[in-house]
Structures are given as C-alpha cells and as structure tokens.
Motif scaffolding. Structure first.
Motif, PDB file in Angstrom:
ATOM      1  N   THR A   1     -32.062  33.428   5.469  1.00 13.82           N
ATOM      2  CA  THR A   1     -30.732  32.854   5.309  1.00 13.82           C
ATOM      3  C   THR A   1     -30.327  32.857   3.837  1.00 13.82           C
ATOM      4  O   THR A   1     -31.156  32.898   2.948  1.00 13.82           O
ATOM      5  CB  THR A   1     -30.700  31.386   5.781  1.00 13.82           C
ATOM      6  N   SER A   2     -29.038  32.827   3.639  1.00 16.10           N
ATOM      7  CA  SER A   2     -28.498  32.499   2.320  1.00 16.10           C
ATOM      8  C   SER A   2     -27.433  31.454   2.603  1.00 16.10           C
ATOM      9  O   SER A   2     -27.235  31.061   3.751  1.00 16.10           O
ATOM     10  CB  SER A   2     -27.894  33.725   1.640  1.00 16.10           C
ATOM     11  N   GLU A   3     -26.726  31.046   1.567  1.00 19.00           N
ATOM     12  CA  GLU A   3     -25.680  30.041   1.755  1.00 19.00           C
ATOM     13  C   GLU A   3     -24.646  30.476   2.781  1.00 19.00           C
ATOM     14  O   GLU A   3     -24.092  29.668   3.497  1.00 19.00           O
ATOM     15  CB  GLU A   3     -24.962  29.849   0.425  1.00 19.00           C
ATOM     16  N   ILE A   4     -24.365  31.778   2.816  1.00 20.72           N
ATOM     17  CA  ILE A   4     -23.244  32.231   3.646  1.00 20.72           C
ATOM     18  C   ILE A   4     -23.657  33.263   4.688  1.00 20.72           C
ATOM     19  O   ILE A   4     -22.837  33.955   5.242  1.00 20.72           O
ATOM     20  CB  ILE A   4     -22.084  32.784   2.783  1.00 20.72           C
ATOM     21  N   LYS A   5     -24.941  33.378   4.959  1.00 18.49           N
ATOM     22  CA  LYS A   5     -25.336  34.292   6.036  1.00 18.49           C
ATOM     23  C   LYS A   5     -26.667  33.905   6.659  1.00 18.49           C
ATOM     24  O   LYS A   5     -27.491  33.232   6.039  1.00 18.49           O
ATOM     25  CB  LYS A   5     -25.408  35.729   5.511  1.00 18.49           C
ATOM     26  N   ILE A   6     -26.828  34.300   7.904  1.00 20.40           N
ATOM     27  CA  ILE A   6     -28.127  34.158   8.560  1.00 20.40           C
ATOM     28  C   ILE A   6     -28.450  35.515   9.171  1.00 20.40           C
ATOM     29  O   ILE A   6     -27.629  36.091   9.885  1.00 20.40           O
ATOM     30  CB  ILE A   6     -28.096  33.095   9.675  1.00 20.40           C
TER      31      ILE A   6
ATOM     32  N   GLY B   1     -17.535  29.880   5.399  1.00 20.05           N
ATOM     33  CA  GLY B   1     -17.363  28.611   6.093  1.00 20.05           C
ATOM     34  C   GLY B   1     -18.676  27.922   6.434  1.00 20.05           C
ATOM     35  O   GLY B   1     -18.724  26.716   6.668  1.00 20.05           O
ATOM     36  N   MET B   2     -19.755  28.692   6.446  1.00 16.95           N
ATOM     37  CA  MET B   2     -21.076  28.111   6.774  1.00 16.95           C
ATOM     38  C   MET B   2     -21.503  27.044   5.794  1.00 16.95           C
ATOM     39  O   MET B   2     -22.281  26.157   6.122  1.00 16.95           O
ATOM     40  CB  MET B   2     -22.143  29.208   6.704  1.00 16.95           C
ATOM     41  N   ARG B   3     -21.016  27.183   4.574  1.00 15.80           N
ATOM     42  CA  ARG B   3     -21.370  26.213   3.538  1.00 15.80           C
ATOM     43  C   ARG B   3     -21.032  24.799   3.961  1.00 15.80           C
ATOM     44  O   ARG B   3     -21.737  23.866   3.624  1.00 15.80           O
ATOM     45  CB  ARG B   3     -20.565  26.515   2.273  1.00 15.80           C
TER      46      ARG B   3
END
Ligand code: ASP
Ligand code: MG
Length: 408
Positions: free
Chosen positions: A377-382, A350-352
């Motif tokens: 970070t990546s697209e879906i995690k921090i 959902g972060m996207r």
C-alpha cells in the motif's frame, strides 16, 4: 497565443493518411496563432518491426546498435510530417533528437534526458515555423544515438514542453483520455475529466499504458500542464492531469483500477534476520539492472525472515540465476517464485481521508475466491499480487465495488 507541445503516438501517425490528418490538426492550431512543437512516435508497429529485424541478425542485440536501428522509426515520421505540413502550406522543420540536442546519459535503450537545447527550436518558432521533433531518442555526450525506453516519446514531449516552458503539453493517442480502467477489460470504464499527478503516476506505474511513467514524473517535477486527447476526434477536452484534487464531493474514493500483467513473484525464505540482508538480496539484482517492483519483508521470527518481491516476467529467469549465487552467500533456506502472477491496484487520493477502502477491496476479492499472494500500500493506492488467471475478474469486480461503473 500559446506555445503548445503536441505529441502524436504511433497509431496517430500509423499511415500516410493519418500523418496528413495530424498535419491538418497542427495547421488548425497554427491558424489560431499558436506556436507549435510536434513530437512524434514511429508509425505503429514500426519499433517492434525494427527490434525483430535486429534480433534476426543478433539474437541479443548490441544496445548501442539497437538504438541506431530503432531510432530510425521516429526519423521517418518527422520527415513525413514535415512534408505533409509543407504541402499544406505551413512552414515546418524536422529535427532528430541529436539535432535538437536532447542530451541524455549513455544507458542505451533506457537513457535519461539530461538537458535540452531550446535555442534552435525557438529560432524556428520565432520565424513562424512548426518544429517537429523525433520522440524517443536523444544523444549522449559522446554523440551516440540513445533511446529512452519503450513508450519514450511521451517523455520526449513532456521534456520539450518543460524546456520550452510551454503553456500545455498535449498527448494525442488512440483513446480520448484516461479511463477509470482499461475499457477492453471493463466496457463500463469511464473517462476521467481530470486526474491528479499523484494518481496518474500511480496509474502509470501500476500498468495503465496511456502515458509512459517517466513522462508523468517529468511533468510533475517541472510543472508541465499535461493533457491526454484522442487524435481521432475533432472535439473533446480529453483528460487533464492536475495538481489539485477534484472538489466534487460525489466523486468516488477510488479514481481508477490499474493492473499489470507483467509481474513475476519471487520469495526468498528463511534468511537470517539481520542488518544488510535486504541489501544483500536486492543489491546484486540492481547491479544486474533488473527492475524490482513490489518488495515485502516479513517480521522476523526465530532469527530468520522471509523476503518477497516482484520483477518483470521477462527478467524472472535471470533474477533466479542471480539469486542462486546470493542464496548460498546469505544462507537462505529457499528461493522460489511464480511467473504466472499479475498485479491489480486501486488508486485514489480520496483514500487518504476514507477508512474501509482496503477491507472493501479484500472482501470483494474474497467473495470471488481470488487468493491474494502479496499486498502493498501507499497513501493513495493498494496493490495486490494475484494469479494471472484472475486478472480480468479482479479488475471487473473492483471497478464495480468502488462505484466506478456509475462514475460521472
Ligand atoms: N516508438 C517507440 C515505441 O514504440 C516510442 C514511442 O512510441 O513512444 O516504444
Ligand atoms: Mg505510446
């Protein structure tokens, strides 16, 4: 009728009674007309016991011989389970990794599967037998016994499911699914009905111990339908690892909080800011077979830059030693670090599509006075690296801040 691969972990086969219980469960699926391949771990505590035993004889065990020793844990379980099934009137046959022929490379204690011969297993299944395979082990091209790394039975299970094109791979463990975070740290943690492969991959690589990361990679790559379930409950759907995102609009943006206690931070400061520097620092570390996790390089200033990364705590001393040589060679000002750190991460596809997730995370940590040492970070995690003494607190406040205490 389906072909199902069921993997039972150490606690699920931790005693003769539990092995009989697994036999009963397998018999139930068999009675429904399914073809079953069972993959088992060593009885709980057994692999640790064998490693400790090896170390009593040789402080730094020879990897080939260590594999010979630790692979016996699983060999015991397959025999016991086959006996329990036969006792229950079910035809069954046990196989070690080398008997199936689970072919791996030759990296002892962390071998990778290269191919699996499915013919002998198929013949058994066609003859109505339950096939039982020792997890965690394989054989290299020279016939040496290899093992796949701790927790490797998950990967064995998924790899067998892929090779057999099974309809489902069920991972039976002592928890009934994948949780929003470890319930031992946050009692309010909720079981997830589904989680995407991407999220599961992040969760596993970020420290959630439910599945070995390589098994998730494998399942994603070969399209294996993967489900995590408890072997201690009769009913329950567990958690299904899916390719599609849950369309539920009410779903929190963050799906889970993962953490890893096993992170040591290392900084190399004042290195010349020129091409090849990252390679000159990390090359020798890779050559020493040390797993580097988070890597951060600063924007250079005045011709120099700073470089930070993390390694497992157990590799901290060895990494520092490698860097001793590197430091002089590349002309770094200083190498220092801290092995009392940990990593806390928030994960969610959902972060996207949502903004403000990072700022919520940083504000939440700041309000607790938790200093962030590194961020990635990546697209879906921090992920953040923080002092290990804040681990529980950080996980708890983040779980709450992202509404996971209330998640359905
Ligand atoms: N018995 C091995 C271990 O304890 C493999 C596994 O359980 O998956 O790591
Ligand atoms: Mg395991």
């Amino acid at each position: 009728m389906a072909l199902i691969v069921q993997k039972y972990g150490g606690t699920s086969v931790g005693s003769p009674d539990r092995i009989k219980n697994v036999a009963r469960r397998v018999a139930k699926f068999k009675a429904q007309g399914h073809d079953i391949v069972v993959v088992v771990s060593a009885m709980s505590g057994e692999t640790n016991r064998l490693i400790a035993l090896a170390k009593e004889v040789q402080a730094n065990p020879d990897p080939r011989e260590l594999d010979v020793i630790v692979s016996t844990g699983e060999q015991v379980t397959i025999g016991l389970l086959a006996m329990a099934l036969k006792d229950a009137g079910i035809e069954a046959k046990s196989y070690t990794g080398s008997q199936v022929k689970i072919l791996t490379d030759s990296f002892h204690t962390k071998a990778r599967i290269q191919s699996i011969d499915d013919a002998p297993m198929r013949a058994d299944l066609n003859a109505g037998r339950v096939v039982i395979v020792a997890g965690f082990q394989g054989v290299d091209p020279e016939g040496n016994i290899t093992t796949l790394g701790r927790g490797g039975s998950d990967t064995s299970g998924v790899a067998l499911a892929a090779a057999l094109k099974a309809d489902e791979c069920q991972i039976y463990t002592d928890v009934d699914g994948v949780y929003t975070t470890d319930p031992r740290v946050v009692p309010e943690a909720k079981k997830l009905k589904t989680i995407t492969f991407e999220e599961m991959l992040e969760m596993a690589s970020l420290g959630s111990k439910v599945l070995q990361i390589r098994s998730v990679e494998f399942a994603g790559k070969y399209n294996v339908k993967l489900r995590v379930l408890s072997s201690f409950q009769e009913e329950g759907e567990g958690t299904l690892i899916t390719f599609e995102e849950d369309p539920n609009m009410e779903k929190p943006v963050v799906s889970g909080i993962a953490f890893n206690r096993d992170e040591a931070r290392i900084n190399v400061t004042g290195v010349p800011d020129k091409p090849g520097i990252a390679y000159q620092i990390l090359g020798p570390i890779a050559d020493a077979n040390i797993d580097v996790d988070m890597i951060i390089q600063n924007v250079g200033k005045d011709g120099t830059t700073d470089f930070s990364f993390t390694v497992p705590k157990g590799e901290y001393a060895r990494t520092m030693k490698v860097l001793d040589g590197v430091k002089a060679h590349i002309g770094a000002r200083e190498v220092d670090g801290d092995d009392k750190t940990c990593k806390v991460s928030i994960v969610g596809v959902g972060m996207r599509s949502h903004v403000g997730v990072a700022s919520t995370m940083f504000r939440t940590l700041a309000e607790e006075g938790i200093n962030i040492q590194m961020i990635s970070t990546s697209e879906i995690k921090i992920s953040v690296i923080v002092d290990e003494k804040y681990l529980e607190l950080a996980v708890r406040v983040l779980h709450k801040a992202f509404g996971l205490d209330q998640a359905k």
